[in-house]
Design a protein around this motif. Structure first.
Motif, mmCIF file in Angstrom:
data_model
loop_
_atom_site.group_PDB
_atom_site.id
_atom_site.type_symbol
_atom_site.label_atom_id
_atom_site.label_comp_id
_atom_site.label_asym_id
_atom_site.label_seq_id
_atom_site.Cartn_x
_atom_site.Cartn_y
_atom_site.Cartn_z
ATOM 1 N N ASN A 169 17.852 32.742 2.157
ATOM 2 C CA ASN A 169 17.254 31.337 2.258
ATOM 3 C C ASN A 169 16.560 31.243 3.531
ATOM 4 O O ASN A 169 17.005 31.409 4.409
ATOM 5 C CB ASN A 169 18.614 30.538 2.099
ATOM 6 N N VAL A 216 15.624 28.795 5.448
ATOM 7 C CA VAL A 216 16.209 27.286 6.124
ATOM 8 C C VAL A 216 17.235 28.168 7.045
ATOM 9 O O VAL A 216 17.117 27.957 8.283
ATOM 10 C CB VAL A 216 16.749 26.321 5.246
ATOM 11 N N ILE A 249 9.840 35.620 3.439
ATOM 12 C CA ILE A 249 11.132 35.229 2.833
ATOM 13 C C ILE A 249 11.125 34.829 1.675
ATOM 14 O O ILE A 249 10.361 34.031 1.209
ATOM 15 C CB ILE A 249 11.769 34.370 3.754
ATOM 16 N N GLU A 250 12.035 35.215 0.894
ATOM 17 C CA GLU A 250 12.202 35.202 -0.580
ATOM 18 C C GLU A 250 13.525 34.831 -1.110
ATOM 19 O O GLU A 250 14.240 35.772 -0.692
ATOM 20 C CB GLU A 250 11.561 35.745 -1.515
ATOM 21 N N LYS A 251 14.147 33.822 -1.632
ATOM 22 C CA LYS A 251 15.373 33.779 -1.701
ATOM 23 C C LYS A 251 15.896 34.210 -3.150
ATOM 24 O O LYS A 251 17.098 34.621 -3.427
ATOM 25 C CB LYS A 251 15.983 32.388 -1.561
ATOM 26 N N THR A 252 15.095 34.046 -4.141
ATOM 27 C CA THR A 252 15.393 34.436 -5.677
ATOM 28 C C THR A 252 15.380 36.153 -5.697
ATOM 29 O O THR A 252 14.459 36.630 -5.555
ATOM 30 C CB THR A 252 14.558 33.921 -6.615
ATOM 31 N N LEU A 279 3.474 28.263 0.491
ATOM 32 C CA LEU A 279 2.454 28.272 -0.857
ATOM 33 C C LEU A 279 3.117 28.285 -2.145
ATOM 34 O O LEU A 279 4.186 28.726 -2.400
ATOM 35 C CB LEU A 279 1.785 29.639 -0.633
ATOM 36 N N LYS A 318 12.824 37.896 -7.910
ATOM 37 C CA LYS A 318 11.428 37.888 -7.286
ATOM 38 C C LYS A 318 11.287 38.658 -6.051
ATOM 39 O O LYS A 318 10.408 39.503 -5.837
ATOM 40 C CB LYS A 318 11.001 36.451 -6.966
ATOM 41 N N THR A 342 -1.962 33.935 -4.609
ATOM 42 C CA THR A 342 -0.534 33.992 -4.818
ATOM 43 C C THR A 342 -0.506 33.985 -6.221
ATOM 44 O O THR A 342 -1.350 33.598 -6.919
ATOM 45 C CB THR A 342 0.392 33.001 -4.428
ATOM 46 N N ASN A 381 8.710 24.803 -4.553
ATOM 47 C CA ASN A 381 8.945 23.855 -5.634
ATOM 48 C C ASN A 381 8.685 22.618 -5.543
ATOM 49 O O ASN A 381 9.251 22.208 -4.281
ATOM 50 C CB ASN A 381 10.615 24.284 -5.997
HETATM 51 C C1 LIG Z 1 6.930 28.120 -7.061
HETATM 52 S S1 LIG Z 1 7.427 29.575 -6.458
HETATM 53 C C2 LIG Z 1 6.090 30.217 -5.461
HETATM 54 C C3 LIG Z 1 6.082 31.414 -5.106
HETATM 55 C C4 LIG Z 1 4.585 31.893 -4.246
HETATM 56 N N1 LIG Z 1 4.635 31.159 -2.964
HETATM 57 C C5 LIG Z 1 3.531 32.053 -5.213
HETATM 58 O O1 LIG Z 1 2.692 31.006 -4.818
HETATM 59 O O2 LIG Z 1 3.345 32.233 -5.891
HETATM 60 C C6 LIG Z 1 8.230 29.040 -4.985
HETATM 61 C C7 LIG Z 1 9.199 30.175 -4.556
HETATM 62 O O3 LIG Z 1 9.833 29.761 -3.203
HETATM 63 C C8 LIG Z 1 11.315 30.274 -3.424
HETATM 64 N N2 LIG Z 1 12.001 29.434 -2.519
HETATM 65 C C9 LIG Z 1 12.410 28.116 -2.499
HETATM 66 N N3 LIG Z 1 13.135 27.661 -1.569
HETATM 67 C C10 LIG Z 1 13.291 28.578 -0.851
HETATM 68 C C11 LIG Z 1 14.074 29.202 0.551
HETATM 69 N N4 LIG Z 1 14.506 27.997 1.288
HETATM 70 N N5 LIG Z 1 14.148 30.224 0.975
HETATM 71 C C12 LIG Z 1 13.284 31.343 0.511
HETATM 72 N N6 LIG Z 1 12.785 31.085 -0.672
HETATM 73 C C13 LIG Z 1 12.620 29.824 -1.166
HETATM 74 C C14 LIG Z 1 11.704 30.333 -4.745
HETATM 75 O O4 LIG Z 1 12.659 31.117 -5.082
HETATM 76 C C15 LIG Z 1 10.378 30.677 -5.540
HETATM 77 O O5 LIG Z 1 10.161 32.038 -5.632
#
Ligand SMILES: C[S@@+](CC[C@H](N)C(=O)[O-])C[C@H]1O[C@@H](n2cnc3c(N)ncnc32)[C@H](O)[C@@H]1O
Length: 194
Positions: free
Chosen positions: A82, A84, A53-56, A102, A59, A173, A105
């Motif tokens: 999202n 959650v 799952i990815e929200k952005t 992994l 990406k 990653t 933020n």
């Molecule tokens: C710092 S990046 C790390 C991405 C990847 N896991 C890596 O290690 O390369 C954090 C990712 O989590 C995503 N993210 C944060 N909160 C999220 C949520 N509630 N649901 C889905 N994605 C989320 C952000 O959009 C971002 O792409």
């Protein structure tokens, strides 16, 4: 003190997933970014099923393109949402074997947004099977220490692994690659549900 989880306030996401009926092992990756780990993991674990799952949007689009270029592995579903909200609405208690979070933020100014400090964590743990695991990786020492303390003392999880990712390891990653190349310390924690 972590607030009470209020699932009724969480809106239902649009995208649903069709899971196979004969599912043995269900794993979920939260915030998978551009998708290196899910594609590698799905290929290396053909007997397991992964929802990533990815929200952005930008990406997720890169992840989706990569997924199609890898011939859409049958044991992987990319979800643009999202996590959650998606997990709250679509994942039932006691059904998940492994979660991967992994390099989430770290929210240095907003620590209550970190996963282990969120009310949602109560439900995430409910969705784990007994013995099911959560992997958390981070390059932030404070985040690592806080997550470890909350997981053990507040959420009553068992600590299964607590280690530093070695620079010579194959990065899992996009962010892990970046941090290891910079010579930063990457912490890896694995917890299990009792
Ligand atoms: C710092 S990046 C790390 C991405 C990847 N896991 C890596 O290690 O390369 C954090 C990712 O989590 C995503 N993210 C944060 N909160 C999220 C949520 N509630 N649901 C889905 N994605 C989320 C952000 O959009 C971002 O792409």
């Amino acid at each position: 003190m972590i607030r009470e989880f209020q699932p009724q306030k969480i809106p239902r996401p649009m995208q649903v997933a069709q899971l196979p009926k004969d599912l043995n092992f269900l794993d979920i990756e939260i915030g998978c970014g551009v998708g290196f780990h899910p594609l590698f993991y799905a290929r290396s674990n053909p007997g397991r099923f992964l929802i990533a799952i990815e929200k952005t949007s930008d990406k997720f689009d890169k992840f989706q393109r990569r997924y199609l270029n890898h011939k859409s592995p049958q044991n992987l579903i990319p979800i643009h949402a999202n996590a959650v909200a998606w997990i709250t609405h679509f994942i039932k208690p006691n059904t998940v074997d492994r979660y991967f979070i992994l390099y989430p933020n770290p929210y240095p100014k907003d620590p209550q947004k970190r996963f282990f400090a969120m009310p949602f964590m109560k439900y995430l743990i409910e969705t784990l099977k007994k013995g099911g695991q959560i992997t958390l990786a981070t390059n932030e020492k404070d985040h690592y220490e806080e997550a470890k303390q909350l997981a053990i003392e507040y959420w009553n999880l068992d600590l299964v692994e607590d280690r530093i990712v070695l620079a010579k390891e194959q990065p899992r990653t996009h962010f892990e690659k970046k941090y290891l190349e910079r010579g930063e310390i990457c912490y890896n924690l694995i917890f299990a549900k009792r």
